[in-house]
Design a protein around this motif. Structure first.
Motif, PDB file in Angstrom:
ATOM      1  N   ALA A 148      17.887  34.049  15.327  1.00  0.00           N
ATOM      2  CA  ALA A 148      18.159  35.487  15.434  1.00  0.00           C
ATOM      3  C   ALA A 148      17.654  36.057  16.753  1.00  0.00           C
ATOM      4  O   ALA A 148      18.226  37.008  17.282  1.00  0.00           O
ATOM      5  CB  ALA A 148      17.524  36.229  14.261  1.00  0.00           C
ATOM      6  N   SER A 149      16.589  35.473  17.286  1.00  0.00           N
ATOM      7  CA  SER A 149      16.028  35.980  18.537  1.00  0.00           C
ATOM      8  C   SER A 149      16.902  35.648  19.738  1.00  0.00           C
ATOM      9  O   SER A 149      16.715  36.216  20.810  1.00  0.00           O
ATOM     10  CB  SER A 149      14.625  35.405  18.750  1.00  0.00           C
ATOM     11  N   ARG A 154      20.317  42.275  19.745  1.00  0.00           N
ATOM     12  CA  ARG A 154      20.084  42.929  18.451  1.00  0.00           C
ATOM     13  C   ARG A 154      20.231  44.436  18.614  1.00  0.00           C
ATOM     14  O   ARG A 154      19.616  45.041  19.500  1.00  0.00           O
ATOM     15  CB  ARG A 154      18.708  42.564  17.904  1.00  0.00           C
ATOM     16  N   GLN A 155      21.037  45.026  17.739  1.00  0.00           N
ATOM     17  CA  GLN A 155      21.302  46.459  17.790  1.00  0.00           C
ATOM     18  C   GLN A 155      21.161  47.052  16.391  1.00  0.00           C
ATOM     19  O   GLN A 155      21.167  46.335  15.385  1.00  0.00           O
ATOM     20  CB  GLN A 155      22.711  46.728  18.328  1.00  0.00           C
ATOM     21  N   THR A 156      21.062  48.390  16.351  1.00  0.00           N
ATOM     22  CA  THR A 156      20.920  49.105  15.085  1.00  0.00           C
ATOM     23  C   THR A 156      22.232  49.780  14.705  1.00  0.00           C
ATOM     24  O   THR A 156      22.836  50.475  15.516  1.00  0.00           O
ATOM     25  CB  THR A 156      19.813  50.165  15.186  1.00  0.00           C
ATOM     26  N   ARG A 196      23.585  35.644  23.830  1.00  0.00           N
ATOM     27  CA  ARG A 196      23.603  37.097  24.021  1.00  0.00           C
ATOM     28  C   ARG A 196      24.932  37.561  24.590  1.00  0.00           C
ATOM     29  O   ARG A 196      25.304  38.730  24.462  1.00  0.00           O
ATOM     30  CB  ARG A 196      22.439  37.522  24.911  1.00  0.00           C
ATOM     31  N   THR A 204      26.291  39.626  18.666  1.00  0.00           N
ATOM     32  CA  THR A 204      25.295  40.673  18.492  1.00  0.00           C
ATOM     33  C   THR A 204      24.908  40.741  17.020  1.00  0.00           C
ATOM     34  O   THR A 204      25.779  40.720  16.145  1.00  0.00           O
ATOM     35  CB  THR A 204      25.830  42.049  18.943  1.00  0.00           C
ATOM     36  N   LEU A 205      23.618  40.822  16.763  1.00  0.00           N
ATOM     37  CA  LEU A 205      23.118  41.000  15.397  1.00  0.00           C
ATOM     38  C   LEU A 205      22.928  42.491  15.166  1.00  0.00           C
ATOM     39  O   LEU A 205      22.095  43.135  15.813  1.00  0.00           O
ATOM     40  CB  LEU A 205      21.794  40.255  15.211  1.00  0.00           C
ATOM     41  N   TRP A 206      23.716  43.050  14.237  1.00  0.00           N
ATOM     42  CA  TRP A 206      23.624  44.471  13.900  1.00  0.00           C
ATOM     43  C   TRP A 206      22.814  44.617  12.621  1.00  0.00           C
ATOM     44  O   TRP A 206      23.103  43.958  11.617  1.00  0.00           O
ATOM     45  CB  TRP A 206      25.017  45.073  13.723  1.00  0.00           C
ATOM     46  N   GLU A 207      21.819  45.503  12.624  1.00  0.00           N
ATOM     47  CA  GLU A 207      20.930  45.698  11.481  1.00  0.00           C
ATOM     48  C   GLU A 207      20.969  47.158  11.038  1.00  0.00           C
ATOM     49  O   GLU A 207      20.786  48.058  11.845  1.00  0.00           O
ATOM     50  CB  GLU A 207      19.502  45.292  11.848  1.00  0.00           C
ATOM     51  N   ALA A 241      22.209  43.455   7.310  1.00  0.00           N
ATOM     52  CA  ALA A 241      22.603  43.085   8.668  1.00  0.00           C
ATOM     53  C   ALA A 241      23.922  42.329   8.631  1.00  0.00           C
ATOM     54  O   ALA A 241      24.419  41.946   7.574  1.00  0.00           O
ATOM     55  CB  ALA A 241      21.517  42.228   9.321  1.00  0.00           C
TER      56      ALA A 241
END
Length: 429
Positions: A172-173, A177-179, A374, A378-381, A410
């Motif tokens: 995941a790192s 990463r976005q909200t 990257r 993108t990981l959206w949480e 997520a």
């Protein structure tokens, strides 16, 4: 002789006699201000006016600085801590969850610390540990807006995320990463394939037609954020101990969520689960040809070249610990290890061919995932990790047992599949 050279009294005694400054003593800011003000008001002053103005500016600046310092000091002395924020007394051991973060800030730095510091836990304990409560900790900047009058809007990603390599510990790192502010995620997936097929940029003669690049192809992907959750039982006695609570939350709940998140990022089916990179159409593949017995070390290097030829430079490779073991222990004909591993410092960054290496059992043995993470996903949480505690669970109420539940919401937007290469290693002979 300048007027500053004259010795002037700085005050008078009760009997009226003047008080002169001690020889060699520096005049105070007040004395300097009054003296310069007097000279500026003197129309007959025949000294260096420019020098006098410079001195006036300096004294004014010094006085302003002194005023600001005094104001800060008075504000600091008058500041009071909010009620319910106890601070350890000198020599008193700090309780778990009260330590500041790496920058010295007092806010919680983990879900466990946020939980044990919360007012909700304090009230839960005060009420005899009855009922239910939840505490959310968001590691990323807050971006969630709650409203009772307007419907939640879908989160739409406006374009392709640029590359920015990272040095992660988890899959995941590796991702940007976005909200997300909603529960539905919409984004554009680039299905154009390798850039070399559409990039028609060329040198043209003066007045000649310029070439048009393309064709471009994008699919609008609409999906929802998925909930990952699990819970563990805990005794009422353990619920009174901050150390045990943090151990449960960090050692069991948070780790379990992180492990599942890594597996979803890699192999989620994209429907009932998150969108996994390996299950996304359009990612590249590399496998040694029939009869090719390249060792895994060489296979990774050739797959890296394939990613570079697609014009998406790889930054990391994810593989099973067994495959990484084979690479680290691979020997040449002289019995020398091909890869020089730092066996004396297990915490040192692991790299191969310039790529960050992440090992995880979430990746099946015999395969690996290489790519510009990257750049490609993108990981959206929707929220950070939320911790819930309750005494309302089946037979646990009569057994003096509580439940702690951890969850997060997520999903992964794989917007550039061509940035990834799935590797299949040659079978061992």
């Amino acid at each position: 002789m300048s007027n500053f050279a004259k010795i002037r009294p700085i005050g008078r005694r009760r009997d009226g006699r003047p008080i002169y400054p001690i020889k060699g003593g520096a005049p105070t800011l007040t004395e300097q201000r009054d003296e310069i003000a007097k000279l500026l008001a003197d129309e007959n002053y025949d000294g260096d006016i420019d020098e006098l103005l410079q001195r006036a500016d300096k004294v004014a600046a010094d006085i302003e600085q002194a005023n600001q310092r005094d104001a800060r000091l008075r504000a600091l002395r008058s500041a009071t801590l909010p009620a319910g924020d106890p601070q350890p007394q000198p020599g008193q051991r700090q309780q778990p969850g009260m330590q500041p973060d790496d920058q010295g800030q007092p806010h919680p730095v983990s879900a466990a610390e946020a939980f044990v510091r919360s007012k909700a836990l304090e009230s839960f304990r005060a009420n005899g540990k009855q009922g239910k409560f939840a505490v959310e900790h968001r590691a990323a900047p807050a971006g969630t807006v709650t409203t009772g009058t307007q419907p939640q809007q879908n989160t739409r990603v406006p374009g392709i995320i640029p590359n920015n390599p990272d040095f992660p510990l988890l899959v995941a790192s590796l991702l940007d990463r976005q909200t997300s502010d909603g529960t539905t995620l919409e984004y554009m997936r680039d299905t154009s394939g390798p850039q070399s097929t559409w990039n028609k940029a060329a040198v043209v003669a003066e007045g000649a037609d310029k070439p048009m690049s393309g064709p471009f192809a994008f699919d609008l992907i609409t999906t929802t954020l998925k909930t990952v959750a699990h819970w563990v039982p805990i005794t009422r006695q353990a619920a009174d101990d901050n150390s045990q609570l943090m151990g449960y939350i960090n050692g069991r709940l948070t780790y379990g969520l992180e492990y599942k998140l890594d597996r979803e990022i890699l192999t989620g089916n994209g429907t009932t689960q998150m969108q996994g990179i390996l299950t996304t159409p359009g990612i590249g593949t590399y496998q040694p040809g029939v009869g090719n017995t390249d060792v895994k070390l060489i296979t990774v290097r050739k797959a890296k070249t394939q990613g570079e030829l697609a014009l998406y430079p790889p930054t990391a490779v994810v593989m099973n610990p067994l495959d990484w073991q084979d690479i680290e222990l691979d020997e040449d004909n002289n019995g020398q290890f091909r890869v020089i591993a730092n066996v004396t410092d297990p915490g040192a960054p692991t790299r191969l061919w310039g790529l960050t290496v992440v090992t995880t059992v979430a990746m099946a043995a015999g395969t690996a995932l290489l790519g510009g993470f990257r750049t490609g996903a993108t990981l959206w949480e929707r929220q950070g990790i939320t911790i819930l505690m309750t005494d309302s669970h089946a037979d646990y109420f009569t057994a003096n047992t509580l439940v702690i539940l951890a969850e997060r919401r997520a999903n992964v937007a794989v917007h550039t599949p061509a940035a990834f290469v799935r590797i299949t290693f040659a079978a061992a002979t």
